[in-house]
Structure formats: structure tokens, C-alpha cells
Scaffold this motif. Sequence first.
Motif, PDB file in Angstrom:
ATOM      1  N   VAL A  50     -28.204  12.329   4.348  1.00 30.48           N
ATOM      2  CA  VAL A  50     -28.571  13.666   4.824  1.00 30.48           C
ATOM      3  C   VAL A  50     -29.961  13.914   4.272  1.00 30.48           C
ATOM      4  CG1 VAL A  50     -27.914  16.076   5.010  1.00 30.48           C
ATOM      5  CG2 VAL A  50     -26.142  14.327   4.722  1.00 30.48           C
ATOM      6  N   LYS A  51     -30.959  13.762   5.123  1.00 20.16           N
ATOM      7  CA  LYS A  51     -32.328  13.652   4.637  1.00 20.16           C
ATOM      8  C   LYS A  51     -33.003  14.985   4.354  1.00 20.16           C
ATOM      9  CE  LYS A  51     -34.250  12.921   9.291  1.00 20.16           C
ATOM     10  NZ  LYS A  51     -33.341  12.304  10.245  1.00 20.16           N
ATOM     11  N   HIS A  52     -32.313  16.082   4.612  1.00 19.95           N
ATOM     12  CA  HIS A  52     -32.830  17.400   4.239  1.00 19.95           C
ATOM     13  C   HIS A  52     -31.671  18.393   4.263  1.00 19.95           C
ATOM     14  CE1 HIS A  52     -35.788  20.967   5.058  1.00 19.95           C
ATOM     15  NE2 HIS A  52     -35.339  20.936   3.820  1.00 19.95           N
ATOM     16  N   PRO A  58     -29.193  11.804   9.448  1.00 15.55           N
ATOM     17  CA  PRO A  58     -29.431  13.124  10.043  1.00 15.55           C
ATOM     18  C   PRO A  58     -30.014  14.111   9.043  1.00 15.55           C
ATOM     19  CG  PRO A  58     -27.127  12.925   9.437  1.00 15.55           C
ATOM     20  CD  PRO A  58     -27.765  11.582   9.152  1.00 15.55           C
ATOM     21  N   ASN A  59     -30.803  15.079   9.541  1.00 14.39           N
ATOM     22  CA  ASN A  59     -31.102  16.237   8.718  1.00 14.39           C
ATOM     23  C   ASN A  59     -29.968  17.244   8.912  1.00 14.39           C
ATOM     24  OD1 ASN A  59     -31.595  17.573  11.184  1.00 14.39           O
ATOM     25  ND2 ASN A  59     -33.804  17.226  11.063  1.00 14.39           N
ATOM     26  N   LEU A  60     -30.092  18.418   8.329  1.00 12.19           N
ATOM     27  CA  LEU A  60     -28.996  19.389   8.393  1.00 12.19           C
ATOM     28  C   LEU A  60     -28.707  19.799   9.833  1.00 12.19           C
ATOM     29  CD1 LEU A  60     -26.987  21.186   6.854  1.00 12.19           C
ATOM     30  CD2 LEU A  60     -28.774  22.940   6.755  1.00 12.19           C
ATOM     31  N   HIS A  61     -29.742  20.082  10.597  1.00 16.93           N
ATOM     32  CA  HIS A  61     -29.565  20.479  11.999  1.00 16.93           C
ATOM     33  C   HIS A  61     -28.854  19.387  12.787  1.00 16.93           C
ATOM     34  CE1 HIS A  61     -30.511  22.014  15.990  1.00 16.93           C
ATOM     35  NE2 HIS A  61     -31.145  20.888  16.272  1.00 16.93           N
ATOM     36  N   GLU A  62     -29.250  18.147  12.581  1.00 14.99           N
ATOM     37  CA  GLU A  62     -28.638  17.032  13.303  1.00 14.99           C
ATOM     38  C   GLU A  62     -27.205  16.794  12.848  1.00 14.99           C
ATOM     39  OE1 GLU A  62     -33.030  14.967  13.819  1.00 14.99           O
ATOM     40  OE2 GLU A  62     -31.708  14.375  12.177  1.00 14.99           O
TER      41      GLU A  62
END
Length: 285
Positions: A180-182, A144-148
Motif C-alpha cells: 500500500v504505497k500511500h 495500490p495507493n489508498l484510492h486504488e
Amino acid sequence: MKNVLSIQSSVVYGYAGNKAAVLPMQLLGIDVWPFHTVQFSNHTQYGHWQGMALPPGQLTHVIAGLEQNDKLPECDAVLSGYLGDSRQCEEVALAVNQVRRYNPKALYFCDPVMGHPAKGCVVANGVDTFFKNEVIALADVMGPNLHELEILSGKTLNTFDEVVYAAQQLVAQGVSKVLVKHLGKCAKDPAAFEMLMVTGRQVLHIARPLYLFPKQPVGVGDLTCSVLLAGLLNGFDDITALEYSANIVDAVMRHTWQRESYELELIESRHFIMNPVIRYAAMKL
């Protein structure tokens, strides 16, 4: 050679979904079996786009065909990304379970692509519920990114430590690794692009340059998850796989930024993908 069933979107023009994931994995020595959840003219963050989700049942039929030809034992991993219809969710779960029936060691890497109206990312209703209620218990790796991650955890995340804790909670619920990709607003350095990999044993952190585009390219997360999975399948340990992923993506982003392109310059960056220069090292926290 390792084989990956990649269940993602496809665009005719540009690089997102399978268009951003297949070539990098192939360049890293992985044979990819692409299944397109949607076929769009271009990604949905353009002003206009056309296309459709594949009808329900298509993935199940494809899996049945692979089973009939005795190919499922050869599948080493399933990678899922953008889903264009909530009815595809259960088909993805069935595909993962069917692959594992023939190869219990097969990995499932879920990139939980969710809607982000502010960015123009359009995702079918009900897909985020599937990620929260079923995938956390099913996936070996999630990206997930931060939003996800906020949607998965049900919490607004404002600090680096809160991100770490949220990822650790996913691990506690069954995911072996969380990328956590971003980190976005929760990054330690606002001038850097930061990622975390959290497992039951360690927390790894890596930072690369943040390139300032007039409009950020799409497909970066698809690229990131694909090359991380390739690294894991190629036998890298977690820290090496994370470093390869970050440095490959950095090379692509740097080249894209230098070309002033809105679409990822994957083909021109192919040599950097195959032979990445490790400029940025991961740290164990």
C-alpha cells in the motif's frame, strides 16, 4: 543480472511511468525491457497533454518477437503500470502467462494505476475492472495507493486497521505481497508519508517525511514500485526491500522538494538511488 519487462506509459517531458521506473531499476543493477502503453507529451495532470495509446496488438507482437528470439526464458519479472486502452489488459495477462511459460519463477508486479478525476489522472474505461477481476488472481505483488485499494476492495477505508484488513483480503485472494504505497488519510501520523507491505505472514509499516509541495509531483508511485521490485529481484527480504524503497524515494523527494521542482529530480538523485542511506526503518506489526 535480472531482467524486467516494464509495461507502462511513457512521457516525452518529465518523469512518469517508464520514465520514472526504468532509470532507477537500471541504477540498481536491473536490465529493463520497456514497453510503452502510451506515448504522451507529458503526464495528464498538466493543463494540456497530447499523445496516444499504442494500438491494440502491439504488445502481443513484441512478446512474439521475444519468443522467436528465445529471450522470454531470460525475463525474471513483468512490471505493469498505466494502461492507456482497456484492450491492452488482456495483452498484459497474455504477456505474463507467456513469460511464465518459459520461466515459471518470473514475478508479476502490478501497479494498478486507476483514474482519479480530482487529481487529473485519466485512465481508460474498463481498466479497473481488469485489475479487480483478473489481476488479483494473477499477480505476485500489487502496489495500490489508498484510492486504488478502495476500488479493489469495494470499500471506503477510513482507518489504519481497515487498510490492513483490505490488503489482507487481497492476499487471501491470491496476491503474495501487497504494497500500500500511500496510506493518505488512514496514516497513523498525518505529518508523515506511510506505506504498508502485507503478506500472508506479516504486516510491515514504514514512515518517511511528508514533503509539502505546492503541487505534488507525479510518478512517485511508479518510482516506488520499481525500486521495490528491484530490491526483491536483488535478493532482499521483504523488510529490507521495503526500507530500500522508502529511503530511495525519500531521497528523491527531498531533493525534488529542495529544488522546488514539479518533476522528480531523478538524474540529480542518481547517487542516492545507487547508495541509499537508510534513515527510516520498517516495523513489523
